[in-house]
Design an enzyme around this catalytic site. Structure first.
Site, PDB file in Angstrom:
ATOM      1  N   PRO A   1     -10.969  59.106  17.666  1.00  0.00           N
ATOM      2  CA  PRO A   1     -10.610  59.738  16.407  1.00  0.00           C
ATOM      3  C   PRO A   1      -9.109  59.846  16.154  1.00  0.00           C
ATOM      4  CG  PRO A   1     -11.561  61.301  17.993  1.00  0.00           C
ATOM      5  CD  PRO A   1     -11.080  60.108  18.725  1.00  0.00           C
ATOM      6  N   GLU A   2      -8.659  59.150  15.172  1.00  0.00           N
ATOM      7  CA  GLU A   2      -7.330  59.388  14.623  1.00  0.00           C
ATOM      8  C   GLU A   2      -7.564  60.082  13.288  1.00  0.00           C
ATOM      9  OE1 GLU A   2      -4.708  55.950  14.934  1.00  0.00           O
ATOM     10  OE2 GLU A   2      -5.970  55.143  16.503  1.00  0.00           O
TER      11      GLU A   2
END
Length: 269
Positions: A2-3
């Site tokens: 997750p960015e």
DNA sequence: CTGAGATCCTGTCTGC
DNA sequence: TGCAGACAGGATCTCA
């Protein structure tokens, strides 16, 4: 996994729970990045969910008198599951129970975390974070200013959460490719015009990735079960020794700050 | 203060 | 097929 775009996608998938009643929080495994505090376990009384939003890579679930902070770390994800579907997956560590459905926190590597804070903006993990990349204050003069005063190479600088948040390893490589800047260059040596290009590239790529529902490298699914489709559009990340989409030169893999970094030596100078 | 490197954890892939 | 070692989208902590 997750960015910023993946976190944003997750937030959008769960914000249908705004104005719903959180019945209780169940913690199956307290041993996450930080040990889950007992006050989180003690959330057994019904609470109104006032607002669900995002700050940097933190998911903020505002309750009437408190706020749940969730960080997905490297491998964390949330999924929405019907309460009637009584199954359990390996590495399900926490559940937020609502009337008909629940939000399940699953995290293989346990680098994620869950906190409870009366004032998340002043929480130790959030108060020193840099600006949001999609805000107006992230612009060429801001980037030029922090670049001039740092000895980091440009890739490390844009990934440093104390300057600008949300840019992780994939989008750092992609943004630098789009801006035609070699990731190893010292940030000091980046011109104002290049700062302008880089800011524009970061914003464009993050916005596009959000529109596409995040990146699926291995197994990113949004909480609503949809896959992210941005991986189809990656120009350099994971394309080691494949042909550059612009010039046909081979994409090169290198390491910067212990992180895999991909670039085209011909396009990026 | 800054920056480099180790570190937390599990699963998957690569090469012998 | 087995097994060791490298590697994975994050970010904090320690140390110089």
């Amino acid at each position: 996994m997750p960015e910023l775009p993946e976190v944003e996608t997750t937030v959008r998938a769960i914000n249908k729970f705004e104005s719903h009643i959180l019945e209780e929080v169940i913690i199956h495994n307290r041993n996450l990045r930080w040990k889950v505090e007992t006050k989180v376990q003690n959330l057994t009384k019904r609470k109104l969910v006032v607002k669900i939003t995002r700050r940097a890579k933190y998911i903020l679930i505002y309750l009437d008198d408190n706020c749940l902070m969730i960080h997905l770390g490297m491998s964390g994800k949330l999924r929405i599951q019907n309460n009637a579907d009584n199954y359990f997956k390996k590495h399900d560590h926490a559940e937020l129970i609502f009337k008909n459905e629940k939000i399940v926190f699953n995290d293989v590597r346990r680098f994620g975390s869950i906190h409870l804070s009366k004032n998340p903006q002043k929480h130790r993990l959030i108060k020193n974070l840099g600006i949001e990349p999609l805000s107006r204050s992230f612009n060429k003069s801001y980037l030029k200013n922090i670049s001039e005063n740092s000895n980091l190479c440009i890739k490390k600088l844009i990934m440093d959460q104390k300057y600008v948040v949300g840019v992780g390893n994939i989008y750092a490589s992609e943004s630098l490719f789009m801006a035609k800047i070699n990731p190893k260059r010292l940030s000091k040596d980046i011109s104002i015009n290049e700062c302008d290009e880089l800011v524009k590239s970061i914003k464009a790529i993050l916005k596009y990735a959000i529109k596409m529902g995040g990146t699926t490298i291995k197994d990113f699914y949004s909480a609503d079960g949809n896959k992210g489709y941005f991986s189809l559009k990656l120009n350099v990340y994971g394309r080691d020794s494949k042909a550059c989409n612009i010039c046909d030169e081979k994409i090169v893999k290198t390491v910067i700050g212990q992180r895999a970094t991909f670039l085209c030596n011909k396009c990026q100078s």
